[in-house]
Design a protein around this motif. Sequence first.
Motif, mmCIF file in Angstrom:
data_model
loop_
_atom_site.group_PDB
_atom_site.id
_atom_site.type_symbol
_atom_site.label_atom_id
_atom_site.label_comp_id
_atom_site.label_asym_id
_atom_site.label_seq_id
_atom_site.Cartn_x
_atom_site.Cartn_y
_atom_site.Cartn_z
ATOM 1 N N LEU A 43 0.023 -3.365 0.712
ATOM 2 C CA LEU A 43 0.200 -1.905 0.675
ATOM 3 C C LEU A 43 1.657 -1.545 0.420
ATOM 4 C CD1 LEU A 43 -2.057 -0.794 3.673
ATOM 5 C CD2 LEU A 43 -2.433 -0.334 1.241
ATOM 6 N N SER A 45 3.919 -3.387 -1.001
ATOM 7 C CA SER A 45 4.312 -3.759 -2.360
ATOM 8 C C SER A 45 3.928 -2.663 -3.347
ATOM 9 C CB SER A 45 3.636 -5.063 -2.775
ATOM 10 O OG SER A 45 4.024 -6.092 -1.905
ATOM 11 N N LEU A 46 2.742 -2.084 -3.130
ATOM 12 C CA LEU A 46 2.314 -0.997 -4.010
ATOM 13 C C LEU A 46 3.310 0.164 -3.927
ATOM 14 C CD1 LEU A 46 -1.539 -0.981 -3.372
ATOM 15 C CD2 LEU A 46 -0.306 -1.804 -5.389
ATOM 16 N N LEU A 49 6.407 -0.787 -5.825
ATOM 17 C CA LEU A 49 6.183 -0.696 -7.270
ATOM 18 C C LEU A 49 6.226 0.763 -7.698
ATOM 19 C CD1 LEU A 49 3.404 -3.386 -7.751
ATOM 20 C CD2 LEU A 49 5.758 -3.464 -8.597
ATOM 21 N N GLY A 50 5.642 1.621 -6.860
ATOM 22 C CA GLY A 50 5.678 3.056 -7.151
ATOM 23 C C GLY A 50 7.098 3.585 -7.226
#
Lengths: 369, 371
Positions: A43, A45-46, A49-50
């Motif tokens: 979660l 990492s997402l 990345l965002g």
Amino acid sequence: MADAATMSTPIAVTADTDRYWPLRRMAEALAAPLLALAASAVLFSLLLLGLGQSPLEFLELVWRGAFGSWFSLQNTLQRAAPLLLTALCVALPGQLGLVVIGGEAAVVLGGLAATVVALPFVNTSPAIVLPVMALAGMAMGGLWIGITGALRARLGVNETIASLVMAYIGLALFNHLVEGVFRDPASLNKPSTFGIGEDNMLGTVPGLDVHPGTPVGILACILCWVLIYRTSLGFAGRVTGGNPRAAQLQGLPVGRLMILACVLGGACAGLAGTIEVAAQHGRANASLAAGYGYTGILIAFLARFNPLAIMPMAVLLGGLGAAGGLLQRRMGLPDATMQVLQGLIFVSILASETFYGRIAWFQPRGAGK
Amino acid sequence: MTRLSGLTRRTVLSGLGAGAATAALPIQPAEAKDLTVGFIYVGPKDDYGYNQAHAEAAAILKKTAGVKIVEEEKVAETDDVSKTMESMIKLDGASLLFPTSFGYFDPYMLKMAAKYKDAQFRHCGGLWTKDKHPMNTGSYFGYIGMGQYLNGIAAAHATKTKKLGFIAAKPIPQVLINVNSFALGARSVDPSIATTVIFTGEWSMPVKEAEASNSLADKGVDVITCHVDGPKVIMETAERRGIFACGYHANQAKLAPKGYLTGAEWNWIAVYNKFIAEAKAGKPIENFVRGGLSDGFIKMSPYGPGLNAAGRKNVDTVKAEIMKGGFSVFKGPLKDNKGNMVVPAGKAFVETAVELESQNYLVEGVLGAIS
């Protein structure tokens, strides 16, 4: 809540029929938090990345800042020291089904009591000063959380609310005393008590750059584990946590057990404050209110109130704290990033509670089939 | 990022052996001749207050050639800050450190200074004493009381109710000087003005600060200022309540576009530029620097729309007087708010006077108590 799964297990039946179940139960207890950690990492990492940041770089910096060098590892271990003890302040009452969240006040008042009581002895020897400090700090912490326990046991006051409100009162009392009667008049712009003197302070553990708070915290965790899982007193406490009414029907002194658990937990938090003073600050002042009591809540829940599990969790949180600075400096991430990560870990671990009992492989076999 | 794959047991072990400094090299090779400067803040960098004032200067320095800035925010006044300093020295190669919070000095910075004798430490807070503290440490501090005095003058021109409010963290000398200077500035315009002070007890406690702002506004106070770490919520509350505000620490005009009159701001870039110029030239870095408005250590925010022409003129005049140097806010006869004479007639203290450093009273015209 954490013990619902283990408490409801029919121990007598499984011991005969499924010898490996205790091992698989342990595997289940390890798999759940590990899966939760992995889920929170995904979660997070997402989120990174965002934000256009690299999760791999993030992980590498966490590793480097928390564990990747001797300096980082010692940094992590030292940060874990007060957390081990403040987590026990939540875990011990937690074993009896009480959610006590006011450990912060026990830390600061314990540190203050330890300092003030030691002041008449500062010219004697550390061999006198340090034990006196430890006793005073633990007594004060135990008293403070014990009040919450007594309110719950005797008057039925909700211990969560009571401990939270008592924490506000405790911090206000601490500020009042440090800025008032116990203030060293020379501490103009950072009100503090008189100091215990450089000679009376705790050094570092020989060969390490870590103060004795870390070994003391580890020892306390082990002792608490023995108390909870290997003594009849601890068993009585766990029965109370499973079902207080049933415990009462069995003739267990439920009220007294609750108060005792709170006193012991508070004593641990008070000891954390004492060590902070004796190893770092040398005097009591606002530096004591560094939020250790609150991080302890997080750790105790992550460890599902198990004192042995507190150790890796405290190291994990200590490590995140140690790595936080490097992340700010290298990736330009604000400090709040770490709070987001901590929040994700917390929610994932709480959600992983539902994992217990769902996978057949981990469950007892033979009996009931 | 391929580095993670290279992070094997071997690299970790070599990191242990060779020390963390070498392990840090592959990530961001710092140019050897760059001066690496570490800034440490106790709160968030964007608090519109104490920490932002330092961070704004750090942001300017980032554009300076040959200087690398590393920053860390929300570092507690505990051993955490020792570890942060150590980490900046070891992992980032920092050789000049600015721990900006008052409580970082003793014992944390002193301990690190004794351990890392090649690094230079300059602490914001005026605690350094020659012969008592090591020569690789030092202090810098600004006298911002004059700024609050000018705030008081501006407030006096804006108030209609003759009631001003001051939200303060703790009743310590540095804060009391500001409260008293603000009240004296206002009373220099109109002696009938009263300033109500509320102490929140904490350097940063937005909930209490908002409560204090609202209760002051409820009592008819129509100009508010403060001395807390982050004035954000106070400025926003004042604006929402339709009253005026004077800023502190940094420029908060953005938070109160209608009500912001002016503000007392730190101008740390002047100090940091001096230190860094000395460091880059290889000269010894001065150990103790301090100054006020006339020395360029502090500055005033540009006037907001709430301050009328007469007010602007009055502030300008007094400011010009202060810039000449030797101006005294605390001059006798001056009574405290209990009627005791605190500065006898004929006596005047300039801002650097040591007598002010142990100030423990609220002057006449301030409603409130220290304890």
